[in-house]
Design a protein around this motif. Structure first.
Motif, PDB file in Angstrom:
ATOM      1  N   TYR A   1       0.820  -1.207   0.000  1.00  0.00           N
ATOM      2  CA  TYR A   1       0.000   0.000   0.000  1.00  0.00           C
ATOM      3  C   TYR A   1       0.852   1.254   0.000  1.00  0.00           C
ATOM      4  O   TYR A   1       1.816   1.350   0.755  1.00  0.00           O
ATOM      5  N   THR A   2       0.508   2.206  -0.832  1.00  0.00           N
ATOM      6  CA  THR A   2       0.920   3.573  -0.532  1.00  0.00           C
ATOM      7  C   THR A   2      -0.413   4.302  -0.397  1.00  0.00           C
ATOM      8  O   THR A   2      -1.278   4.192  -1.264  1.00  0.00           O
ATOM      9  N   LEU A   3      -0.575   4.952   0.695  1.00  0.00           N
ATOM     10  CA  LEU A   3      -1.885   5.528   0.999  1.00  0.00           C
ATOM     11  C   LEU A   3      -1.970   6.944   0.445  1.00  0.00           C
ATOM     12  O   LEU A   3      -1.216   7.808   0.868  1.00  0.00           O
ATOM     13  N   LYS A   4      -2.872   7.147  -0.507  1.00  0.00           N
ATOM     14  CA  LYS A   4      -3.052   8.498  -1.062  1.00  0.00           C
ATOM     15  C   LYS A   4      -4.229   9.143  -0.347  1.00  0.00           C
ATOM     16  O   LYS A   4      -5.333   8.624  -0.393  1.00  0.00           O
ATOM     17  N   VAL A   5      -3.964  10.251   0.326  1.00  0.00           N
ATOM     18  CA  VAL A   5      -5.048  10.920   1.054  1.00  0.00           C
ATOM     19  C   VAL A   5      -5.078  12.396   0.675  1.00  0.00           C
ATOM     20  O   VAL A   5      -4.041  12.965   0.313  1.00  0.00           O
ATOM     21  N   PRO A   6      -6.254  13.016   0.763  1.00  0.00           N
ATOM     22  CA  PRO A   6      -6.325  14.449   0.452  1.00  0.00           C
ATOM     23  C   PRO A   6      -5.738  15.290   1.569  1.00  0.00           C
ATOM     24  O   PRO A   6      -5.756  14.886   2.734  1.00  0.00           O
ATOM     25  N   GLU A   7      -5.221  16.449   1.223  1.00  0.00           N
ATOM     26  CA  GLU A   7      -4.705  17.365   2.247  1.00  0.00           C
ATOM     27  C   GLU A   7      -5.845  18.001   3.035  1.00  0.00           C
ATOM     28  O   GLU A   7      -6.923  18.206   2.486  1.00  0.00           O
ATOM     29  N   LEU A   8      -5.591  18.309   4.281  1.00  0.00           N
ATOM     30  CA  LEU A   8      -6.598  19.047   5.053  1.00  0.00           C
ATOM     31  C   LEU A   8      -6.505  20.510   4.663  1.00  0.00           C
ATOM     32  O   LEU A   8      -5.425  21.096   4.703  1.00  0.00           O
ATOM     33  N   ASN A   9      -7.638  21.072   4.255  1.00  0.00           N
ATOM     34  CA  ASN A   9      -7.668  22.490   3.933  1.00  0.00           C
ATOM     35  C   ASN A   9      -8.267  23.227   5.134  1.00  0.00           C
ATOM     36  O   ASN A   9      -9.443  23.040   5.468  1.00  0.00           O
TER      37      ASN A   9
END
Ligand SMILES: O=C(O)CCC(=O)C(=O)O
Ligand SMILES: [Fe+2]
Length: 277
Positions: free
Chosen positions: A57-65
């Protein structure tokens, strides 16, 4: 005789040894004083931990805005929410992995990486701190990459709560042992209402937040961390209904309760010191 370059400096040696002895003394006091219930005791061996199939796994997550993800910007400020943070397939694998964690034989000592049944509330909890197995590492990395934690106070303590649909958690603050920021990930198909209420009446407004399952993220810090208590109600009803104080969905929205696992991620100060921060 005049001291030569390589003659032993007895005064320096004496001071060095004294310093070392003091250090050994401090270490042995710290060791003997550490409470038997320390979550750092009894770490599960890699054999005891369930196998993690998602090795690649490489976990792709959105940035916190911090602007668009902010759901309560004042009174109290600093509550952020992302309905979709962890990828769906990762949530499923993580749920299965967590369910297979070893169960502690006794409820007396908090055993790192083991499920414990809490006497008073019956929900199950497990703690990871310091060194993390792969799936937990992926989560802490993801939270750093999303800009929620940084090197100055990295995530080093994970509390996992496993609730049946009716169970909740009493009003509490996470307390001064941690850096004043909590990030909680929710797994499972259901939803719950997370309530914030001021510790001192009238100081802040009450707030609610509907926490979706399947990898949602809530972050609270500042006043929301230190001046407010948070809780999840116990209920035998199938759903709760969001009130006008709910800050991420319209009043009247139903939160359908189901079995739920949450991972609460924080930076604990004394672990930071132990790890040489
Ligand atoms: O399950 C949750 O969302 C809340 C957990 C919590 O407040 C805690 O573990 O301190
Ligand atoms: Fe909490």
């Amino acid at each position: 005789m005049a001291p030569t370059e390589d003659a032993i400096d007895y005064r320096k040696l004496y001071l060095d040894e004294k310093r070392k002895a003091r250090q050994r003394n401090r270490e042995s006091i710290a060791k003997n004083n550490s409470p038997p219930s320390s979550p750092r005791d009894g770490r599960p061996t890699s054999k005891e931990l369930p196998e993690w199939s998602g090795e690649f796994y490489t976990l792709k997550v959105p940035e916190l805005n911090r602007l668009s993800d902010c759901v309560s910007s004042q009174n109290p400020g600093s509550i952020f929410y992302k309905e979709s943070f962890l990828p769906f397939h990762f949530c499923n694998d993580l749920w299965q992995w967590l369910e297979k964690l070893p169960v502690a034989a006794t409820t007396k000592n908090q055993k790192h990486g083991h499920w414990h049944n809490l006497h008073h509330s019956k929900r199950k909890v497990a703690v990871f701190d310091g060194s993390f197995p792969r799936p937990i590492q992926l989560i802490t990395q993801a939270l750093m990459e999303a800009g929620i934690f940084d090197e100055s106070a990295p995530p080093n303590h994970i509390l996992i709560n496993h609730y049946t649909s009716s169970q909740g958690i009493m009003p509490h603050t996470d307390g001064p042992a941690y850096f004043s920021r909590t990030a909680t990930l929710s797994l499972g198909d259901g939803q719950v209402l997370l309530h914030f209420e001021p510790r001192q009446k009238g100081a802040f407004s009450q707030r609610q937040l509907l926490l979706h399952g399947r990898g949602s993220l809530v972050v609270f810090e500042g006043d929301a961390y230190s001046q407010c208590m948070h809780s999840i109600r116990e209920t035998n009803e199938e759903y709760e209904t969001a009130e006008p104080t709910c800050c991420n969905v319209p009043a009247g929205t139903k939160a359908h309760r189901q079995e739920r696992i949450s991972l609460t991620v924080r930076h604990r100060f004394d672990l930071g010191l132990m790890n040489g921060d």
